[in-house]
Motif scaffolding. Structure first.
Motif, mmCIF file in Angstrom:
data_model
loop_
_atom_site.group_PDB
_atom_site.id
_atom_site.type_symbol
_atom_site.label_atom_id
_atom_site.label_comp_id
_atom_site.label_asym_id
_atom_site.label_seq_id
_atom_site.Cartn_x
_atom_site.Cartn_y
_atom_site.Cartn_z
ATOM 1 N N ASP A 104 0.735 -1.235 0.245
ATOM 2 C CA ASP A 104 -0.336 -0.115 0.102
ATOM 3 C C ASP A 104 0.842 1.531 -0.297
ATOM 4 O O ASP A 104 1.887 1.445 0.888
ATOM 5 N N PHE A 126 -8.693 1.757 2.319
ATOM 6 C CA PHE A 126 -8.393 3.571 1.923
ATOM 7 C C PHE A 126 -7.942 4.269 2.954
ATOM 8 O O PHE A 126 -9.603 4.320 3.822
ATOM 9 N N SER A 183 -8.600 4.286 8.229
ATOM 10 C CA SER A 183 -9.765 3.502 7.394
ATOM 11 C C SER A 183 -10.704 4.476 6.678
ATOM 12 O O SER A 183 -11.711 4.403 7.807
ATOM 13 N N GLY A 230 -1.090 -5.849 1.848
ATOM 14 C CA GLY A 230 -1.908 -4.293 1.776
ATOM 15 C C GLY A 230 -3.105 -4.629 2.873
ATOM 16 O O GLY A 230 -4.167 -5.843 3.217
ATOM 17 N N SER A 231 -3.819 -3.958 3.040
ATOM 18 C CA SER A 231 -4.597 -3.471 3.726
ATOM 19 C C SER A 231 -6.093 -3.500 3.525
ATOM 20 O O SER A 231 -6.918 -3.834 4.034
ATOM 21 N N GLU A 232 -6.167 -3.441 1.848
ATOM 22 C CA GLU A 232 -7.086 -3.708 1.667
ATOM 23 C C GLU A 232 -8.331 -2.530 1.654
ATOM 24 O O GLU A 232 -9.271 -2.781 1.622
ATOM 25 N N PRO A 237 -4.878 1.647 -1.698
ATOM 26 C CA PRO A 237 -5.158 0.376 -0.990
ATOM 27 C C PRO A 237 -3.937 0.322 -2.998
ATOM 28 O O PRO A 237 -4.823 -0.756 -3.691
ATOM 29 N N THR A 238 -3.174 -0.462 -2.692
ATOM 30 C CA THR A 238 -2.047 -0.640 -4.073
ATOM 31 C C THR A 238 -2.172 -2.108 -4.347
ATOM 32 O O THR A 238 -1.589 -2.407 -4.424
ATOM 33 N N ALA A 239 -1.876 -2.838 -3.149
ATOM 34 C CA ALA A 239 -0.510 -3.932 -2.421
ATOM 35 C C ALA A 239 -1.475 -4.811 -4.019
ATOM 36 O O ALA A 239 -2.518 -5.073 -4.298
ATOM 37 N N LEU A 250 -3.249 6.432 2.807
ATOM 38 C CA LEU A 250 -3.246 5.259 2.021
ATOM 39 C C LEU A 250 -3.891 4.881 1.549
ATOM 40 O O LEU A 250 -5.405 5.417 1.068
#
Length: 277
Positions: A116, A156, A182, A152-154, A144-146, A142
């Motif tokens: 992320d 935003f 988030s 990542g966290s999934e 969510p680009t993983a 943040l």
């Protein structure tokens, strides 16, 4: 893990010694020593008006329930300033992580990919205060680009960020903080509610060698857990042809980490490309 840790720490120590011993010789040939000194001082300031692209590699181990996991995290961290009239700058700082982890979360599993992205923007006065303090505030995002769920966290997230520091002769000291909540994303994933605190201290020698000490403490309000790595680094400014760069090496000690988090010692290496005006 000791068989892995010891060779890496030896390489890190050797590299730090090479940077400190050899790089001043390279700098002695530089035509503008004052410019080099100013660059070294700006690099100690996270919101300096200087375009730079640090590429930072962090190695940590003893991760997971059985302490079998290890991780390389490569952070690409472009810093780009924009002039906002006569009195203000906008400094953008972006962290793009590329992660390679092994035996995480359990032995035999691992992932490699993009994590992320964290992007910060600081609105900062061009002039220091009457007492010499430099400061900046703005938002942090943040994204969510993983590329893999485990990286990542999934989620935003967004929140405020701020930095305040003072430069007194060869010394730079101050702190950077942010908080991210988030606000959207996968409802099945854990919400983010985290405070990040980074007090820092740096000393720049006449040969543009920088000794640094900082912590990168994060408190997870959801899990009620701290992550507190302490980083001790040495960096050297030099030139590759006409391009100024800074080389850094250091060790990190995990004073506190969440259950299953990194433990003991880690390594930090960094190459920073500079683009002075």
């Amino acid at each position: 893990m000791d068989n892995v840790r010891k060779p890496i720490l030896k390489v890190m120590a050797w590299a730090a010694g090479v940077f400190v011993i050899m790089a001043p010789a390279c700098l002695s040939a530089a035509s503008d020593a004052e410019q080099q000194a100013e660059l070294a001082k700006k690099l100690a300031n996270p919101i300096a008006s200087l375009i730079s692209v640090p590429i930072q590699a962090n190695y940590d181990e003893n991760i997971g329930p059985d302490d079998d996991g290890s991780q390389w995290r490569i952070n690409i961290q472009p810093v780009i300033p924009f002039s906002m009239g006569e009195n203000w700058n906008l400094i953008t700082r972006t962290i793009v992580p590329v992660v390679d982890q092994n035996d995480i979360p359990v032995s035999g599993q691992g992932e490699t990919g993009l994590g992320d992205i964290v992007a910060s923007q600081f609105f900062s006065p061009k002039d220091a205060t009457s007492r010499g303090w430099i400061w900046g505030v703005g938002p942090v995002w943040l994204l969510p680009t993983a590329t893999e769920d485990a990286l990542g966290s999934e989620k935003f997230g967004l929140g405020p960020t701020g930095v305040m520091l003072k430069q007194n002769g060869p010394w730079t000291y101050g702190g950077l903080v942010n908080h991210i909540w988030s606000v959207a994303g996968d409802d099945d994933r854990v919400d983010i509610n985290a405070t990040f605190m980074q007090p820092f201290l740096a000393y720049v020698t006449p040969t543009q060698t920088t000794f640094g000490l900082n912590t990168e403490a994060t408190y997870d309000w959801e899990g009620e857990e701290w992550s507190v790595p302490i980083n001790l680094t040495v960096a050297q400014l030099l030139k590759l042809g006409k391009l100024p760069v800074q080389l850094m090496a250091g060790i990190r000690y995990w004073a506190e980490s969440p259950d299953g988090g990194a433990d003991d010692l880690g390594v930090r290496l960094q190459l920073t490309f500079l683009f002075p005006k």
